[in-house]
Design a protein around this motif. Structure first.
Motif, PDB file in Angstrom:
ATOM      1  N   CYS A 510       0.826  -1.208   0.000  1.00  0.00           N
ATOM      2  CA  CYS A 510       0.000   0.000   0.000  1.00  0.00           C
ATOM      3  C   CYS A 510       0.860   1.258   0.000  1.00  0.00           C
ATOM      4  N   GLU A 511       1.900   1.279   0.823  1.00  0.00           N
ATOM      5  CA  GLU A 511       2.769   2.451   0.888  1.00  0.00           C
ATOM      6  C   GLU A 511       3.482   2.677  -0.437  1.00  0.00           C
ATOM      7  N   ASN A 542      -5.793  -5.852  -3.600  1.00  0.00           N
ATOM      8  CA  ASN A 542      -7.143  -6.293  -3.241  1.00  0.00           C
ATOM      9  C   ASN A 542      -7.184  -7.794  -2.994  1.00  0.00           C
ATOM     10  N   GLU A 543      -6.477  -8.562  -3.831  1.00  0.00           N
ATOM     11  CA  GLU A 543      -6.441 -10.018  -3.630  1.00  0.00           C
ATOM     12  C   GLU A 543      -5.775 -10.358  -2.309  1.00  0.00           C
ATOM     13  N   GLN A 544      -4.669  -9.692  -1.992  1.00  0.00           N
ATOM     14  CA  GLN A 544      -3.973  -9.935  -0.726  1.00  0.00           C
ATOM     15  C   GLN A 544      -4.870  -9.591   0.461  1.00  0.00           C
ATOM     16  N   ASN A 566     -13.789  -3.242   9.673  1.00  0.00           N
ATOM     17  CA  ASN A 566     -13.353  -1.878   9.357  1.00  0.00           C
ATOM     18  C   ASN A 566     -12.614  -1.793   8.023  1.00  0.00           C
ATOM     19  N   TYR A 567     -12.274  -2.928   7.439  1.00  0.00           N
ATOM     20  CA  TYR A 567     -11.599  -2.915   6.132  1.00  0.00           C
ATOM     21  C   TYR A 567     -12.547  -2.363   5.060  1.00  0.00           C
ATOM     22  N   PRO A 568     -12.077  -1.486   4.191  1.00  0.00           N
ATOM     23  CA  PRO A 568     -12.931  -0.992   3.100  1.00  0.00           C
ATOM     24  C   PRO A 568     -13.049  -2.019   1.974  1.00  0.00           C
ATOM     25  N   ILE A 569     -14.094  -1.887   1.169  1.00  0.00           N
ATOM     26  CA  ILE A 569     -14.247  -2.694  -0.041  1.00  0.00           C
ATOM     27  C   ILE A 569     -13.679  -1.874  -1.202  1.00  0.00           C
ATOM     28  N   LEU A 570     -12.592  -2.333  -1.753  1.00  0.00           N
ATOM     29  CA  LEU A 570     -11.877  -1.558  -2.777  1.00  0.00           C
ATOM     30  C   LEU A 570     -12.588  -1.623  -4.129  1.00  0.00           C
TER      31      LEU A 570
END
Length: 633
Positions: A510-511, A542-544, A566-570
């Motif tokens: 992500c970074e 997204n797969e990870q 709390n994870y967003p749906i990308l």
């Protein structure tokens, strides 16, 4: 084969019961609308029951073709809506029978109704229209029933205005009477004032007997001395006065021949014959007008010699100073020239106005005949079109009864009525070609019927509200949240240490993506529409993420489950060019209004993706703290 025959009987029986009910309801509604238009010609005329019954009968016959399409639409919607609501349609399809096969017997029945509609329009309606309009014009000419109101002037007696302050309803006596008699003209009005009186009709209902008591009469005498400035009058006092007033209240049927040339009274053969005759007449009159214009109206007239005439014809009007020629004339010649020019121009103008009126009137009659010819076919075909709209629509919405089907039927019929009325108005004005204007409603609704039949036969969710809501949410960018709950049976607990390493790897991905793509900045407009590669990095992220969530969802720890939600749906594609075809993307970018809308949408999704990646890192750290606490224990 026996099962299919029983199914056909079941479908036809279900449809016909509803059809006859809806047909009489629609016929009643249209009849009320028709009566509302002519209520002023019926009320207060004292018409006999036989006359009113005849009027209603002919009105119903003319309204049958109009009520049939709406009745078919409503009946088909309710029939197949009931089938869907009671799961009968589902059972029929489960047996391997398609919707078109179910509709087959009703298609035959609807074709029969189309033929019935055409028969009524082409054979029955013309005769009924003649009778109906003959009755209407006869009703309009009939005098109203004599019912003198109190406190207002009554002007239904021709040539009289009658005022009564009070009336005894039991005896018919009238009190404080004022009568204005204009039967001899306004300048010779008779004004009568009486304390009481009585008004009654003769036995043959052609005259009124007026009995007045204790009153006075004033009569203007202007016609006897028209030269005097002050109009003389005659005053008469009376204790009792009797007079007769013409008032024919009998119902007299007028001759039906006045309807012979009207388009409503003709069938298709007669309409075509009339159109051919009128076109031939217009052509003949047009040629006559042209010859007359060339040989008389605009022919060059002069009293000059042949040589002078040639010179005048060759001369240019711009080279002649007409003002100086006119100014050199004598005063009497000027007056003659102006008077002759004005008289000639007015005569020519009036002549051509009359000719134009005749031509325009004939052209309107031709258009109305052609409109009626096309209407007889188009209105019949609309019955079949409305069936192919109503039947599949009922199978899709799966709602029977008089609720939803009635609302949808009214909306569809209103759309049809507005389109058809607009087309008829354009045809009457000569703005559109007749056949285009009269068939435009069919051209628009026929593809709708074909589309709905195809979608319903293939069990499409084209009218599923959730489908459109989800599509709209996707376009706007509204997304669902995660709702992970504790599983009842867990075979194997997740490997927390391995997932801790996976989350650390996800943080690095992500970074790195954030630093390489500069998501918060405005993207390059040209690059968006020319760069069509898929974003493999965000797909991998997204797969990870989904793998981590899937494995940690097997935990018994409720704190971990709460944090996983709390994870967003990308949205892995929303921040890229909208289409898979490079050429379509380039065309969208070139069309600036559309391209700018997509550009700002992509920019908004890039900013949201940046926030989502930051949120993923935060949730990862929270989960890592929870996992490390569990492992240390």
């Amino acid at each position: 084969m026996l099962r299919i025959k029983k199914l056909d009987i079941f479908v036809i029986k279900s449809f016909t019961l509803l059809f006859f009910g809806t047909f009489f309801i629609c016929l009643f509604i249209f009849m009320m609308q028709f009566l509302w238009r002519y209520v002023d010609d019926l009320v207060g005329k004292g018409l006999a029951i036989s006359v009113l019954s005849e009027f209603f009968f002919y009105a119903i016959l003319t309204l049958v073709p109009t009520a049939l399409p709406l009745a078919i639409l409503l009946a088909s919607l309710m029939t197949f809506g009931n089938f869907g609501e009671r799961y009968e349609l589902l059972a029929i399809k489960a047996a391997g029978i398609s919707l078109i096969r179910v509709m087959a017997p009703l298609i035959v029945f609807t074709v029969f109704l189309c033929s019935t509609s055409f028969y009524f329009q082409n054979v029955v309606a013309p005769k009924a229209q003649v009778k109906l309009f003959t009755l209407l014009f006869s009703m309009k000419q009939k005098s109203p029933e004599l019912e003198i109101p109190e406190g207002v002037f009554y002007d239904e007696i021709e040539g009289y205005n009658l005022y009564v302050k009070h009336k005894n309803k039991e005896t018919g006596a009238l009190y404080n009477i004022m009568i204005y008699n204009f039967s001899d003209g306004f300048d010779n009005a008779h004004i009568i004032v009486a304390d009481s009186g009585k008004l009654e009709m003769t036995a043959d209902k052609k005259y009124l007997r007026l009995h007045l008591y204790s009153g006075e009469m004033f009569e203007n005498l202007k016609s006897q001395s028209s030269s005097m400035q002050n109009v003389p009058y005659r005053r008469e006092s009376f204790s009792e006065k009797h007079t007769i007033i013409d008032f024919n209240s009998n119902f007299n049927m007028i001759d039906e021949s006045f309807m012979n040339n009207q388009y409503q009274s003709k069938n298709m053969t007669e309409l075509q014959t009339a159109v051919d005759s009128m076109n031939h007449l217009v052509d003949s009159v047009g040629k006559t007008f042209y010859k007359e214009a060339v040989t008389s109206t605009y022919r060059f007239r002069d009293n000059f010699s042949k040589e002078d005439t040639l010179k005048i014809r060759k001369a240019k009007l711009a080279a002649i100073n007409t003002d100086s020629v006119f100014n050199n004339l004598s005063l009497s010649d000027k007056q003659k020239a102006v008077a002759n020019a004005l008289s000639t121009s007015q005569s020519i103008g009036n002549d051509w106005k009359f000719k134009s009126f005749n031509t325009v009137d004939t052209d309107k009659r031709i258009r109305r005949h052609e409109m009626e010819w096309h209407k007889k076919i188009a209105l019949s075909i609309s019955c079949l079109i409305f069936f192919f709209i109503g039947a599949p629509l009922g199978g899709i919405i799966r709602k029977g009864g008089l609720g939803m089907p009635v609302v949808i039927s009214i909306l569809i019929f209103l759309i049809y009525y507005i389109i058809d009325t607009t087309g008829a108005k354009m045809a009457r004005n000569g703005t559109w070609v007749i056949w285009t204007a009269m068939w435009i409603s069919t051209f628009i609704l026929a593809p709708v019927g074909i589309f709905l039949s195809y979608k319903s036969n293939n069990d499409s969710v084209v009218l599923n509200v959730d489908t459109y809501i989800n599509w709209l949410r996707k376009v706007i960018g509204i997304r669902d949240t995660r709702h992970l709950a504790k599983k009842e049976v867990i075979i194997e607990d997740p490997d927390y240490l391995q997932e801790d390493k996976n989350m650390e790897l996800l943080n690095d991905m992500c970074e790195e993506y954030i630093s390489n793509n500069r998501l918060k900045r405005a993207p390059n407009y040209f690059t968006i529409w020319t760069k069509n590669e898929k974003d493999e990095e965000i797909v991998a992220i997204n797969e990870q993420l989904e793998v981590i969530i899937e494995k940690l969802a097997n935990t018994k720890n409720t704190k971990i489950l709460g944090t996983l939600n709390n994870y967003p749906i990308l949205s892995v594609h929303a921040h890229r060019c909208p289409f898979n075809m490079p050429s379509l993307n380039k065309i969208t970018g070139i069309i600036l209004p559309i391209g700018l809308i997509y550009y700002f949408r992509i920019w908004a999704f890039r900013v949201r993706l940046y926030k989502d990646l930051k949120l993923i890192n935060k949730v990862n750290r929270d989960l890592q703290d929870i996992i490390r606490t569990i492992c240390n224990k």
